[in-house]
Design a protein around this motif. Structure first.
Motif, short mmCIF file in Angstrom:
data_model
loop_
_atom_site.label_atom_id
_atom_site.label_comp_id
_atom_site.label_asym_id
_atom_site.label_seq_id
_atom_site.Cartn_x
_atom_site.Cartn_y
_atom_site.Cartn_z
N HIS A 1 79.83 -16.84 53.20
CA HIS A 1 80.38 -15.63 53.02
C HIS A 1 80.44 -15.49 51.32
O HIS A 1 80.08 -14.53 51.05
N CYS A 2 80.79 -16.50 50.58
CA CYS A 2 81.12 -16.43 49.35
C CYS A 2 79.78 -16.33 48.60
O CYS A 2 79.52 -15.73 47.72
N ALA A 3 78.68 -17.20 49.29
CA ALA A 3 77.46 -16.99 48.56
C ALA A 3 76.75 -15.61 48.96
O ALA A 3 76.35 -15.10 47.93
N VAL A 4 76.82 -14.98 50.07
CA VAL A 4 76.13 -13.78 50.38
C VAL A 4 77.03 -12.59 49.84
O VAL A 4 76.21 -11.87 49.10
N THR A 5 78.43 -12.55 49.51
CA THR A 5 79.12 -11.68 48.84
C THR A 5 78.64 -11.70 47.45
O THR A 5 78.55 -10.75 46.46
N ALA A 6 78.18 -12.90 46.78
CA ALA A 6 77.99 -13.09 45.43
C ALA A 6 76.40 -12.82 45.11
O ALA A 6 75.99 -12.87 43.95
N ARG A 7 75.61 -12.48 46.25
CA ARG A 7 74.42 -11.90 46.03
C ARG A 7 73.36 -12.96 45.72
O ARG A 7 72.50 -12.88 45.11
N VAL A 8 73.60 -14.24 46.29
CA VAL A 8 72.79 -15.43 45.92
C VAL A 8 71.70 -15.51 46.93
O VAL A 8 71.51 -15.13 47.83
#
Length: 344
Positions: free
Chosen positions: A158-165
């Motif tokens: 979730h952290c990576a997805v919301t950061a647009r990784v």
């Protein structure tokens, strides 16, 4: 049955509690095969006020279905299942939007009248929407990695997805705990070009390198910001994944993010104000993140675990029996264990 209760700071006990039973036709009873201690459990462990009655604790578990209510379909006795760290009907408008953490009919494990995950069995409300069936047996060697689907791996994701990784993204991960390492694994899985892990525990950062970190920065504060700047030509990284939850970590995140970049925080914040000044405004920095709707991600992440492409269960570095759970809490609080697996 036996289950874990917390009475106050540093006071975790394993005691006899009533056996779980079906209360509603939407319930199921699950016998726990594996559970664990979460980093977020350490906040009450360090600060909870003393109480005469203990609270049930634990929100990560997988197990075997023992009994289902009359309105539960798709699950039968003997199924191996994993439970996300909140329960939800998975049918309300928030759930269908992928925000099961805001389910209109959901709730949290360990709330009044609800079992915690660190016990021998759990009554699962809204079982049909909450539980995800796993195509493995009770003795599968994949159980530790499958258990991470309840919280820590989807939280890193979730952290990576919301950061647009994504491909060609540069990433800084702040924190070498289990969530930070899961964020490294998630960023690598999403195709990040470069992953800088900020952490100072060598055994953990070594695992971070195996998970996909290309660089490790042990320095903190201004020195850490300067070091990341050196590694990135002074620009910082497109995405910063803040996995600690303390204000200095967020300040570091703002110091190492590239102009136009994104800071995502999943470290449960232990502060009330966010230091976003006019300088960050002028640099077009986005702050995002939040509590991870793990249930929304399980089906996406599950195949990679089953196929062996990722092994998030490697974050578990100590296994205890149920009666040893207090020792597990102490080990994590003293930084002698990264993440403790519980085998009832």
């Amino acid at each position: 049955m036996r289950a874990t209760l917390i009475y106050g700071a540093g006071d975790v006990r394993v005691e006899d509690v009533p056996d779980p039973r079906l209360h509603e036709p939407t319930d199921a009873v699950v016998r726990v095969l594996r559970s664990c201690v979460c980093g977020s459990d350490l906040w009450p462990y360090g600060a909870k006020k003393d109480a005469t009655e203990g609270d049930r604790i634990g929100h990560e578990f997988l197990g075997v279905v023992e009994e289902v209510g009359s309105e539960v379909s798709g699950l039968v006795g003997g199924d191996v299942v994993v439970a996300p760290f909140v329960w939800a009907d998975n049918t309300c408008d928030f759930c269908t939007e992928g925000l099961q953490t805001s389910c209109r009919h959901g709730g949290q494990w360990g709330a009044p009248g609800v079992d915690g995950g660190q016990g021998e069995a759990v009554r699962v409300p809204q079982a049909q929407g909450t539980l995800v069936k796993l195509p493995v047996g009770e003795d599968s060697t994949l159980l530790p990695s499958l258990l991470t689907l309840s919280d820590v791996f989807p939280t890193g994701h979730h952290c990576a997805v919301t950061a647009r990784v994504g491909p060609r993204t540069t990433v800084t991960v702040i924190g070498d705990g289990a969530v930070g390492l899961s964020a490294v694994l998630a960023a690598k899985r999403l195709g990040a070009e470069r992953i800088i892990l900020m952490g100072r525990h060598t055994d953990r950062t070594d695992l971070g390198r195996e998970f996909g970190a290309t660089d490790v920065v042990a320095e903190r504060g201004a020195e850490g910001v300067e070091k990341v700047g050196e590694l990135t030509g002074g620009d910082g990284t497109h995405a910063v994944l803040e996995c600690v939850g303390l204000k200095p970590a967020l300040e570091t995140a703002f110091g190492v993010v590239r102009a136009g970049g994104v800071v995502s925080r999943v470290g449960a914040p232990q502060y009330s104000d966010v230091p976003m000044d006019g300088g960050l405004f002028m640099r077009n920095i986005t702050l995002t993140g939040g509590v991870a709707p793990a249930r929304a991600y399980i089906e996406e992440l599950l195949p990679d675990i089953l196929d062996g492409r990722v092994e998030p269960g490697r974050v578990f570095d100590r296994t205890v029996g149920l009666d040893e759970v207090p020792d597990g809490y102490r080990a994590m609080a003293d930084r002698k264990a990264l993440k403790v697996l519980i085998r009832p």
